[in-house]
Design an enzyme around this catalytic site. Structure first.
Site, short mmCIF file in Angstrom:
data_model
loop_
_atom_site.label_atom_id
_atom_site.label_comp_id
_atom_site.label_asym_id
_atom_site.label_seq_id
_atom_site.Cartn_x
_atom_site.Cartn_y
_atom_site.Cartn_z
CG ASP A 110 -2.62 3.88 -1.43
OD1 ASP A 110 -3.37 3.78 -2.41
OD2 ASP A 110 -2.70 3.11 -0.45
CG ASP A 132 -2.89 -0.74 -2.36
OD1 ASP A 132 -2.90 0.44 -1.95
OD2 ASP A 132 -3.49 -1.65 -1.75
CB SER A 144 -0.95 -0.04 1.20
OG SER A 144 -1.89 0.98 1.17
CG ASP A 203 -6.06 0.60 -0.64
OD1 ASP A 203 -5.25 1.55 -0.57
OD2 ASP A 203 -6.04 -0.37 0.15
#
Length: 447
Positions: free
Chosen positions: A239, A241, A100, A243
């Protein structure tokens, strides 16, 4: 022994904490538990751009195929895409390799079930038990060994889904995208270009050496400068990833997750689409969000810190929007996890439909100053703070002083010997003094 799974899968420094051997074992055990021992389970893998991603994906894939799974490789793609595509393709499970927003050297592995939801604790415990006990699992041979298929349509299918979540194009908007050199770089530039926006890109290609470095939702300074310097309408920072999302208004000011939830919650209510007239937030959300929503007749439900707890509350009671100040925002009518691209689209749609500037829209909420101080305590005592009469008395005294225009939040760290002291109120100098005094008292009493 410490629990293997944290609040968002298994994370650590790649090749030190999260080794190829552990990735292999997670693949074997995860496939076995999540697919209910089916003979040829089908499992989707997606990842971000980290350098260690190839290593861990190879090991994870070996574990999955060793128990007979068919692996569909989606390549570098956002975490929420894996949640959505697992449902769309009617697969048995999905797996994401990503840490992340964390620094380059970290990586992680998290699973989604067949319905696109992150795993509850009890399922993670089953996976962990198999690994810890070195349980015997099926070891197929010959034609029963698993295989890998490279997905040719994952990116396009996800982009088309994202387009379906809004009711307009974005022609006339000048948008800056900060893709953090991560997973959103394979989707967001194409998405916003195809919707007609005038797009300026930063960190817009996958680069495992630069992911989250001076960019992205935790480091939006460069994005702020680009937006202010180019006359853009809005900036979006994802960010690693994708999400979570942090926005930047036309003046270069940050619009965090709390402000986005305030804007979107009020907008959904005005259209009759805010389920049960409620927004779900965590205890760390700014008190200004509570005030803004209540002024607009919207109820607030609070959970523990962590988007998984927000999601659990939303699913349990049928709420449509919830999230965190950090930009993890869940639009449950569209996806089963936080989705930075959907959040960006909702903000852009609001700009188009209202004809207003983002600074005006985000002005529905006024953030109160927050001070966060870590009190260092003995690890075995960090959960005992409310058992101490002096600490409890001091907290009550501080909250009475603020007369309903502030609050005190005490939270033990999940991983470190710390008690986190957060004080929120109108007067920055006053709350700093309060926080320091309370943290000092906690250190004195719990050491």
């Amino acid at each position: 022994m410490a629990r293997l799974f944290g609040t968002d899968g298994v994370r650590g420094i790649a090749n030190k904490d999260l080794t190829p051997q552990l990735a292999f074992e997670l693949g074997r055990a995860g496939a076995y538990v999540l697919t209910e021992c089916s003979r040829r389970p089908k499992i989707l893998i997606g990842r971000d751009s980290r350098v260690s991603g190839d290593m861990l994906q190879s090991a994870l894939t070996a574990g999955l195929t060793s128990v007979g799974a068919e692996v569909i490789d989606a390549g570098i793609i956002p975490t929420p895409a894996v949640a959505y595509l697992t449902r769309l393709y009617k697969l048995d499970a999905g797996v994401v390799i990503s840490a992340s927003h964390n620094p380059v050297e970290y990586n992680g592995i998290k699973f989604f079930n067949k319905d696109g939801y992150k795993l509850p604790d009890e399922v993670e415990d089953k996976i962990e038990k198999i690994i810890n006990e070195n349980s015997d699992l099926p070891t197929p041979t010959g034609l029963d060994v698993g295989n890998v298929i490279e997905s040719k349509s994952a990116q396009r299918d996800y982009i088309e889904f994202l387009k379906s979540t809004i009711n307009c194009d974005l022609k006339g908007l000048k948008i800056v995208l900060d893709c953090a050199y991560g997973a959103s770089s394979t989707v967001a530039p194409i998405l916003f270009h195809e919707l007609g926006a005038d797009v300026i890109l930063y960190g817009s290609h996958p680069n495992g050496e630069k992911i989250n470095v001076k960019c992205g939702s935790t480091n939006p300074k460069v994005l702020q400068e680009i937006v202010a310097g180019t006359g853009a309408d809005v900036g979006f920072a994802f960010d690693g990833d994708a999400d979570r999302l942090i926005a930047v208004d036309e003046k270069g000011n940050i619009v965090d997750g709390d402000h986005i939830m305030a804007m979107c919650g009020i907008h959904l209510k005005s259209r009759g689409k805010l389920n049960k007239n409620t927004v779900v937030v965590t205890v760390m959300s700014n008190i200004g969000l509570d005030i803004a929503l209540k002024q607009n007749g919207i109820d607030v439900v609070k959970t523990k810190v962590g988007d998984r707890y927000v999601l659990e509350e939303m699913v349990r009671n049928g709420y449509s929007i919830g999230g965190e100040q950090s930009g993890h925002i869940i639009f449950l009518d569209h996806n089963t996890t936080g989705d930075g691209e959907i959040t960006a689209l909702k903000v852009a749609e609001l700009l188009v439909s209202s004809g207003k500037k983002l600074s005006e829209l985000s002005g529905v909420m006024v953030s109160y100053p927050q001070v966060l101080i870590n009190a260092k305590v003995k690890n075995e005592l960090k959960h005992k703070y409310m058992d101490d009469e002096d600490i409890a008395r001091e907290i009550n005294k501080l909250e009475k002083e603020m007369q309903g225009e502030g609050r005190v939040l005490i939270r033990p760290s999940g991983t470190e010997p710390l008690v986190r002291v957060m004080v929120e109120g109108k007067d920055q100098e006053k709350i700093e003094s309060m926080a320091k005094e309370l943290a000092s008292l906690i250190e004195k009493k719990l050491n």
